[in-house]
Design a protein around this motif. Structure first.
Motif, PDB file in Angstrom:
ATOM      1  N   HIS A  70       0.822  -1.217   0.000  1.00 54.48           N
ATOM      2  CA  HIS A  70       0.000   0.000   0.000  1.00 54.48           C
ATOM      3  C   HIS A  70       0.855   1.266   0.000  1.00 54.48           C
ATOM      4  O   HIS A  70       0.421   2.303  -0.513  1.00 54.48           O
ATOM      5  CB  HIS A  70      -0.974  -0.005   1.172  1.00 54.48           C
ATOM      6  CG  HIS A  70      -1.942  -1.144   1.110  1.00 54.48           C
ATOM      7  ND1 HIS A  70      -2.876  -1.275   0.109  1.00 54.48           N
ATOM      8  CD2 HIS A  70      -2.094  -2.232   1.911  1.00 54.48           C
ATOM      9  CE1 HIS A  70      -3.579  -2.385   0.301  1.00 54.48           C
ATOM     10  NE2 HIS A  70      -3.114  -2.978   1.387  1.00 54.48           N
ATOM     11  N   GLU A  72       3.692   1.618  -1.686  1.00 52.42           N
ATOM     12  CA  GLU A  72       4.035   1.835  -3.099  1.00 52.42           C
ATOM     13  C   GLU A  72       2.834   2.372  -3.866  1.00 52.42           C
ATOM     14  O   GLU A  72       2.963   3.255  -4.717  1.00 52.42           O
ATOM     15  CB  GLU A  72       4.543   0.538  -3.738  1.00 52.42           C
ATOM     16  CG  GLU A  72       5.027   0.703  -5.151  1.00 52.42           C
ATOM     17  CD  GLU A  72       6.189   1.676  -5.322  1.00 52.42           C
ATOM     18  OE1 GLU A  72       6.353   2.211  -6.439  1.00 52.42           O
ATOM     19  OE2 GLU A  72       6.939   1.917  -4.356  1.00 52.42           O
ATOM     20  N   ASP A  73       1.644   1.864  -3.547  1.00 47.78           N
ATOM     21  CA  ASP A  73       0.431   2.348  -4.194  1.00 47.78           C
ATOM     22  C   ASP A  73       0.218   3.834  -3.897  1.00 47.78           C
ATOM     23  O   ASP A  73      -0.162   4.602  -4.787  1.00 47.78           O
ATOM     24  CB  ASP A  73      -0.771   1.515  -3.726  1.00 47.78           C
ATOM     25  CG  ASP A  73      -2.032   1.796  -4.530  1.00 47.78           C
ATOM     26  OD1 ASP A  73      -1.929   2.089  -5.748  1.00 47.78           O
ATOM     27  OD2 ASP A  73      -3.128   1.718  -3.941  1.00 47.78           O
ATOM     28  N   GLU A  74       0.490   4.251  -2.678  1.00 51.06           N
ATOM     29  CA  GLU A  74       0.358   5.672  -2.321  1.00 51.06           C
ATOM     30  C   GLU A  74       1.387   6.511  -3.084  1.00 51.06           C
ATOM     31  O   GLU A  74       1.087   7.603  -3.543  1.00 51.06           O
ATOM     32  CB  GLU A  74       0.513   5.875  -0.807  1.00 51.06           C
ATOM     33  CG  GLU A  74       0.596   7.329  -0.370  1.00 51.06           C
ATOM     34  CD  GLU A  74      -0.592   8.200  -0.769  1.00 51.06           C
ATOM     35  OE1 GLU A  74      -0.385   9.424  -0.916  1.00 51.06           O
ATOM     36  OE2 GLU A  74      -1.714   7.691  -0.930  1.00 51.06           O
ATOM     37  N   ARG A  75       2.590   6.004  -3.208  1.00 51.90           N
ATOM     38  CA  ARG A  75       3.625   6.750  -3.959  1.00 51.90           C
ATOM     39  C   ARG A  75       3.227   6.918  -5.429  1.00 51.90           C
ATOM     40  O   ARG A  75       3.478   7.956  -6.027  1.00 51.90           O
ATOM     41  CB  ARG A  75       4.974   6.049  -3.848  1.00 51.90           C
ATOM     42  CG  ARG A  75       5.599   6.124  -2.464  1.00 51.90           C
ATOM     43  CD  ARG A  75       7.009   5.550  -2.495  1.00 51.90           C
ATOM     44  NE  ARG A  75       7.541   5.276  -1.193  1.00 51.90           N
ATOM     45  CZ  ARG A  75       8.070   6.177  -0.372  1.00 51.90           C
ATOM     46  NH1 ARG A  75       8.094   7.438  -0.728  1.00 51.90           N
ATOM     47  NH2 ARG A  75       8.565   5.827   0.797  1.00 51.90           N
ATOM     48  N   LEU A  76       2.602   5.898  -6.001  1.00 53.60           N
ATOM     49  CA  LEU A  76       2.178   5.954  -7.398  1.00 53.60           C
ATOM     50  C   LEU A  76       0.883   6.745  -7.589  1.00 53.60           C
ATOM     51  O   LEU A  76       0.624   7.262  -8.679  1.00 53.60           O
ATOM     52  CB  LEU A  76       1.999   4.532  -7.952  1.00 53.60           C
ATOM     53  CG  LEU A  76       3.269   3.683  -8.037  1.00 53.60           C
ATOM     54  CD1 LEU A  76       2.930   2.243  -8.415  1.00 53.60           C
ATOM     55  CD2 LEU A  76       4.255   4.286  -9.025  1.00 53.60           C
ATOM     56  N   ASN A  77       0.068   6.806  -6.539  1.00 49.96           N
ATOM     57  CA  ASN A  77      -1.235   7.473  -6.592  1.00 49.96           C
ATOM     58  C   ASN A  77      -1.391   8.377  -5.369  1.00 49.96           C
ATOM     59  O   ASN A  77      -2.149   8.055  -4.444  1.00 49.96           O
ATOM     60  CB  ASN A  77      -2.361   6.428  -6.617  1.00 49.96           C
ATOM     61  CG  ASN A  77      -2.219   5.464  -7.768  1.00 49.96           C
ATOM     62  OD1 ASN A  77      -2.497   5.810  -8.898  1.00 49.96           O
ATOM     63  ND2 ASN A  77      -1.775   4.251  -7.480  1.00 49.96           N
ATOM     64  N   PRO A  78      -0.660   9.505  -5.325  1.00 49.98           N
ATOM     65  CA  PRO A  78      -0.670  10.371  -4.137  1.00 49.98           C
ATOM     66  C   PRO A  78      -2.083  10.760  -3.708  1.00 49.98           C
ATOM     67  O   PRO A  78      -2.919  11.128  -4.529  1.00 49.98           O
ATOM     68  CB  PRO A  78       0.123  11.598  -4.593  1.00 49.98           C
ATOM     69  CG  PRO A  78       0.998  11.093  -5.699  1.00 49.98           C
ATOM     70  CD  PRO A  78       0.193  10.031  -6.391  1.00 49.98           C
ATOM     71  N   LYS A  80      -4.243   8.650  -2.330  1.00 49.60           N
ATOM     72  CA  LYS A  80      -5.135   7.485  -2.297  1.00 49.60           C
ATOM     73  C   LYS A  80      -5.231   6.890  -0.892  1.00 49.60           C
ATOM     74  O   LYS A  80      -6.275   6.397  -0.500  1.00 49.60           O
ATOM     75  CB  LYS A  80      -4.642   6.427  -3.291  1.00 49.60           C
ATOM     76  CG  LYS A  80      -5.552   5.223  -3.414  1.00 49.60           C
ATOM     77  CD  LYS A  80      -5.088   4.279  -4.495  1.00 49.60           C
ATOM     78  CE  LYS A  80      -6.017   3.068  -4.605  1.00 49.60           C
ATOM     79  NZ  LYS A  80      -5.533   2.113  -5.618  1.00 49.60           N
ATOM     80  N   HIS A  81      -4.134   6.953  -0.148  1.00 49.43           N
ATOM     81  CA  HIS A  81      -4.064   6.389   1.204  1.00 49.43           C
ATOM     82  C   HIS A  81      -3.589   7.490   2.159  1.00 49.43           C
ATOM     83  O   HIS A  81      -2.393   7.599   2.434  1.00 49.43           O
ATOM     84  CB  HIS A  81      -3.096   5.202   1.250  1.00 49.43           C
ATOM     85  CG  HIS A  81      -3.398   4.113   0.273  1.00 49.43           C
ATOM     86  ND1 HIS A  81      -4.378   3.171   0.491  1.00 49.43           N
ATOM     87  CD2 HIS A  81      -2.842   3.811  -0.921  1.00 49.43           C
ATOM     88  CE1 HIS A  81      -4.407   2.323  -0.536  1.00 49.43           C
ATOM     89  NE2 HIS A  81      -3.492   2.698  -1.407  1.00 49.43           N
TER      90      HIS A  81
END
Length: 105
Positions: A70, A72-78, A80-81
């Motif tokens: 999650h 990495e997902d936040e880094r790719l989609n600022p 989101k989390h």
């Protein structure tokens, strides 16, 4: 390890209603409630508070490890989390936050 695997190793949160995150002036920055969708974040922040005493840079780094994929997902989609975004900001130099536990009655 995945977030789900890491979560299994953290202390229980059934005794908590929420965690309030406060800045140096005791202003409420955020609240993480014990409800579906935020219970994982509550468990992580509770563990970090118990281990580090506050959400400081060291705690933020550990939290990002626990959130695993999650993060990495936040880094790719600022944005989101938000609870992970907060840890990234603190790790990058934003002020530490004090944690106030709100217990179930």
């Amino acid at each position: 390890m995945s977030f789900a695997e890491n979560l299994k190793k953290l202390p229980g949160i059934s005794h908590l209603a929420a965690i309030n995150l406060l800045d140096k002036d005791d202003v409420l920055v955020a609240s993480i409630e014990n409800k579906p969708g935020s219970q994982g974040s509550l468990a992580v922040y509770n563990h970090l508070a118990q281990t580090y005493g506050s959400i400081n840079a060291e705690a933020a780094r550990k939290g990002m490890e626990i959130f695993a994929e999650h993060t990495e997902d936040e880094r790719l989609n600022p944005g989101k989390h938000p609870n992970i975004a907060r840890l990234i900001a603190i790790e990058q130099g934003a002020p530490a936050l004090r944690v106030k536990h709100i217990f179930e009655i």
